[in-house]
Design a protein around this motif. Structure first.
Motif, mmCIF file in Angstrom:
data_model
loop_
_atom_site.group_PDB
_atom_site.id
_atom_site.type_symbol
_atom_site.label_atom_id
_atom_site.label_comp_id
_atom_site.label_asym_id
_atom_site.label_seq_id
_atom_site.Cartn_x
_atom_site.Cartn_y
_atom_site.Cartn_z
ATOM 1 N N MET A 197 0.841 -1.204 0.000
ATOM 2 C CA MET A 197 0.000 0.000 0.000
ATOM 3 C C MET A 197 0.872 1.248 0.000
ATOM 4 S SD MET A 197 -2.904 -0.997 2.800
ATOM 5 C CE MET A 197 -1.748 -1.278 4.083
ATOM 6 N N GLY A 198 2.027 1.142 0.652
ATOM 7 C CA GLY A 198 2.896 2.309 0.800
ATOM 8 C C GLY A 198 2.427 3.191 1.935
ATOM 9 N N GLY A 199 3.300 4.090 2.385
ATOM 10 C CA GLY A 199 2.947 5.007 3.475
ATOM 11 C C GLY A 199 2.952 4.296 4.822
ATOM 12 N N LEU A 200 2.876 5.089 5.878
ATOM 13 C CA LEU A 200 2.926 4.511 7.228
ATOM 14 C C LEU A 200 1.558 4.107 7.748
ATOM 15 C CD1 LEU A 200 5.376 6.311 9.662
ATOM 16 C CD2 LEU A 200 5.364 3.956 8.869
ATOM 17 N N ASN A 201 0.567 4.887 7.371
ATOM 18 C CA ASN A 201 -0.778 4.612 7.890
ATOM 19 C C ASN A 201 -1.756 4.352 6.757
ATOM 20 O OD1 ASN A 201 -0.156 5.058 10.683
ATOM 21 N ND2 ASN A 201 0.103 7.198 10.107
ATOM 22 N N ASN A 212 7.458 -1.639 1.270
ATOM 23 C CA ASN A 212 7.232 -0.304 1.818
ATOM 24 C C ASN A 212 8.444 0.204 2.621
ATOM 25 O OD1 ASN A 212 6.283 1.898 3.256
ATOM 26 N ND2 ASN A 212 4.256 0.999 3.596
ATOM 27 N N LYS A 213 9.288 0.980 1.935
ATOM 28 C CA LYS A 213 10.525 1.449 2.606
ATOM 29 C C LYS A 213 10.234 2.425 3.732
ATOM 30 C CE LYS A 213 9.682 3.409 -1.403
ATOM 31 N NZ LYS A 213 9.479 2.989 -2.766
ATOM 32 N N GLU A 214 9.135 3.177 3.594
ATOM 33 C CA GLU A 214 8.794 4.120 4.668
ATOM 34 C C GLU A 214 8.502 3.349 5.950
ATOM 35 O OE1 GLU A 214 5.782 6.889 3.490
ATOM 36 O OE2 GLU A 214 5.845 7.948 5.405
ATOM 37 N N LEU A 215 7.779 2.249 5.796
ATOM 38 C CA LEU A 215 7.430 1.413 6.944
ATOM 39 C C LEU A 215 8.672 0.762 7.553
ATOM 40 C CD1 LEU A 215 5.207 -0.073 8.615
ATOM 41 C CD2 LEU A 215 5.291 -1.873 6.889
ATOM 42 N N VAL A 216 9.515 0.177 6.701
ATOM 43 C CA VAL A 216 10.690 -0.535 7.230
ATOM 44 C C VAL A 216 11.661 0.458 7.874
ATOM 45 C CG1 VAL A 216 12.584 -2.112 6.676
ATOM 46 C CG2 VAL A 216 10.407 -2.330 5.470
ATOM 47 N N ALA A 217 11.830 1.624 7.223
ATOM 48 C CA ALA A 217 12.777 2.611 7.766
ATOM 49 C C ALA A 217 12.288 3.183 9.097
ATOM 50 C CB ALA A 217 13.002 3.738 6.767
ATOM 51 N N ALA A 218 10.970 3.280 9.260
ATOM 52 C CA ALA A 218 10.435 3.868 10.497
ATOM 53 C C ALA A 218 10.220 2.828 11.596
ATOM 54 C CB ALA A 218 9.121 4.590 10.199
ATOM 55 N N LYS A 219 9.830 1.600 11.197
ATOM 56 C CA LYS A 219 9.379 0.622 12.202
ATOM 57 C C LYS A 219 10.060 -0.735 12.103
ATOM 58 C CE LYS A 219 6.121 3.429 13.713
ATOM 59 N NZ LYS A 219 6.156 3.980 15.077
ATOM 60 N N GLY A 220 11.129 -0.807 11.300
ATOM 61 C CA GLY A 220 11.784 -2.093 11.034
ATOM 62 C C GLY A 220 12.164 -2.854 12.286
ATOM 63 N N ALA A 221 12.861 -2.185 13.230
ATOM 64 C CA ALA A 221 13.343 -2.884 14.428
ATOM 65 C C ALA A 221 12.162 -3.499 15.191
ATOM 66 C CB ALA A 221 14.123 -1.923 15.320
ATOM 67 N N GLU A 222 11.107 -2.735 15.342
ATOM 68 C CA GLU A 222 9.943 -3.211 16.099
ATOM 69 C C GLU A 222 9.264 -4.386 15.381
ATOM 70 O OE1 GLU A 222 6.857 -0.262 16.554
ATOM 71 O OE2 GLU A 222 5.481 -1.763 17.371
ATOM 72 N N LEU A 223 9.065 -4.273 14.073
ATOM 73 C CA LEU A 223 8.351 -5.322 13.342
ATOM 74 C C LEU A 223 9.197 -6.597 13.246
ATOM 75 C CD1 LEU A 223 6.703 -3.064 10.619
ATOM 76 C CD2 LEU A 223 5.557 -4.144 12.572
ATOM 77 N N LEU A 224 10.514 -6.432 13.096
ATOM 78 C CA LEU A 224 11.393 -7.608 13.069
ATOM 79 C C LEU A 224 11.342 -8.346 14.405
ATOM 80 C CD1 LEU A 224 14.434 -6.167 11.081
ATOM 81 C CD2 LEU A 224 13.082 -8.170 10.428
ATOM 82 N N LYS A 225 11.263 -7.582 15.478
ATOM 83 C CA LYS A 225 11.210 -8.190 16.817
ATOM 84 C C LYS A 225 9.911 -8.993 16.980
ATOM 85 C CE LYS A 225 12.151 -6.868 21.592
ATOM 86 N NZ LYS A 225 10.941 -6.660 22.381
ATOM 87 N N ILE A 226 8.808 -8.408 16.523
ATOM 88 C CA ILE A 226 7.522 -9.124 16.622
ATOM 89 C C ILE A 226 7.574 -10.397 15.778
ATOM 90 C CG2 ILE A 226 5.041 -9.004 16.142
ATOM 91 C CD1 ILE A 226 5.211 -5.969 16.635
ATOM 92 N N ALA A 227 8.145 -10.269 14.574
ATOM 93 C CA ALA A 227 8.250 -11.454 13.706
ATOM 94 C C ALA A 227 9.090 -12.519 14.404
ATOM 95 C CB ALA A 227 8.871 -11.061 12.369
ATOM 96 N N ASP A 228 10.194 -12.107 15.008
ATOM 97 C CA ASP A 228 11.093 -13.043 15.693
ATOM 98 C C ASP A 228 10.369 -13.744 16.847
ATOM 99 O OD1 ASP A 228 13.592 -14.237 16.160
ATOM 100 O OD2 ASP A 228 14.027 -12.799 17.757
#
Ligand code: HSE
Length: 413
Positions: free
Chosen positions: A75-79, A99-115
């Motif tokens: 979809m792109g974008g953060l929201n 979505n680079k905006e999402l990964v650049a802003a929230k990557g660490a958090e989302l990777l942790k949840i995935a882990d």
């Protein structure tokens, strides 16, 4: 059969469904099972789509469907992308995104949840469109100490600069063409002001150095102030202007920047044309490795997304190990301390006297010439200095009544 959903049916999303439908047999052979698109989320109607009956406007139709194991977010974008992706991961679905905006802003958090949930969160398409870069950095170059990355990371700006360099086309005409071809972001400011390239270098830096780099901690300049005069002076100097995203380790900190730079004709990045991107990775064992290809556009980007989906299918019960920790501004070298030679274009009544002043204030400079310059025009290259010292010398230079029109870094690649 594995069931997936695709959130977003724009340029990339429609490419994803197109590839998955067109190559369904070959893809099934490679992953040993059929990939079935069960739902496509979009607020618009697509009555002509061959899978029109599978479209939904309601995210809950995907979230609450336990048969859907992989969700593609294009979809792109953060929201609402962040909210949707987080909910998908928390409910046990692997996620693939461009979505680079999402990964650049929230990557660490989302990777942790995935882990924590033993799921995959993959984003090959977020940097370099169709160019393989995330997986090579994470796997093929894993034995290296990667100490520097320099890249042309935005197709739209590279297309615009190439048109300015090769056809002396105006910035606005070139931007309009890029938009027509579907390269530009929904808001072209993200491209031309460097934010898109910034997000991409942040993702690469986070991956390589293991700490999340947030875009707001990166000094970012776009190409909106680059003029055809600057382009001519770059050519007279023996190079071209490119929008460069760069990260390297300096004194244990990440020296990271996005800015237009003079790049010598001998450098591999100078010949990267049009919408193409190139990423030069420096590893202690490999030396320089360059990744080159189409960095934007429907099918190149969709190809990287579909490959990630296939990776999720073949690694259903194990994680593809991609991880970085959270980071902070303290990990970043303040950009005022980074050292570059600078190209300066100035206006002065007496250009010879102004050049003498430049030599006194900046140190020994190299004067540039071009065909048919304005009488009041002075262009020169300063010695290497910190940006803080450059700004100080520039202020003193301007105190003498000289007007600085452009200041562009000389790339050290
Ligand atoms: N707008 C982006 C570009 C699209 O021009 O590179 C791909 O990220």
């Amino acid at each position: 059969m594995i069931q997936i959903a695709v959130m977003g049916h724009g340029v990339v999303g429609s490419g994803v469904t197109e590839i998955l439908l067109k190559h369904s047999d070959e893809i099934a052979k490679k992953v040993h099972e059929e990939i079935y698109i069960k739902k496509v989320l979009d607020l618009r109607e697509f009555p002509d789509s061959p899978i029109a009956e599978r479209f939904t406007k309601n995210f809950d139709d995907i979230l609450n469907d336990d048969e859907i194991k992989i969700v593609v977010e294009v979809m792109g974008g953060l929201n609402p992308a962040y909210d949707f992706v987080k909910k998908c991961l928390l409910s046990g679905k692997s996620v693939v995104t461009s979505n680079k905006e999402l990964v650049a802003a929230k990557g660490a958090e989302l990777l942790k949840i995935a882990d924590e949930n033993n799921l995959n969160f993959l984003f090959e398409a977020s940097v370099g469109g169709g160019i393989p870069i995330i997986r090579p950095l994470n796997q093929c170059l894993a034995a290296n100490d990667v100490y520097e990355i320099d890249g042309i990371l935005n197709g739209t700006t590279n297309y615009i600069l190439a048109k300015m360099i090769k056809e002396s086309m105006s910035f606005n005409d070139a931007l309009a063409k890029a938009q027509k071809k579907g390269y530009a972001e929904r808001n072209p400011a993200a491209d031309v002001e460097g934010h898109d390239a910034c997000r991409k270098i942040c993702i690469l830096a986070s991956l390589v150095f293991g700490k999340h780099v947030y875009p707001d901690s990166v000094h970012t300049e776009g190409i909106t102030n680059v003029s055809l005069t600057d382009v001519e002076y770059a050519s007279a100097w023996g190079g071209v202007i490119k929008l460069i995203g760069s990260v390297k380790l300096t004194d244990g900190k990440q020296e990271i920047i996005v800015a237009p730079m003079f790049v010598k004709n001998e450098c591999q990045l100078s010949t990267v044309d049009g919408v193409f991107n190139a990423i030069l990775v420096k590893g202690d064992s490999t030396g320089d490795v360059v990744f080159y290809g189409k960095g934007a556009g429907k099918l190149p980007t969709a190809s990287a997304v579909v490959a990630d989906v296939m990776d999720c299918v073949t690694h259903k019960n194990e994680r593809r190990y991609i991880m970085w920790e959270d980071g902070c501004k303290n990990d970043i070298l303040p950009f005022e301390q980074s050292k570059y030679s600078m190209y300066v274009l100035a206006n002065a009544e007496n250009t010879d006297a102004a050049f003498e002043t430049a030599n006194n204030l900046f140190g020994c400079c190299e004067r540039l010439t071009r065909n048919n310059p304005e009488q009041s025009e002075l262009a020169f290259i300063t010695p290497v200095m910190t940006y803080a010292d450059f700004e100080k010398a520039k202020a003193d230079f301007e105190q003498t009544g000289i007007k600085t029109i452009s200041a562009i870094r000389i790339a050290v690649i």
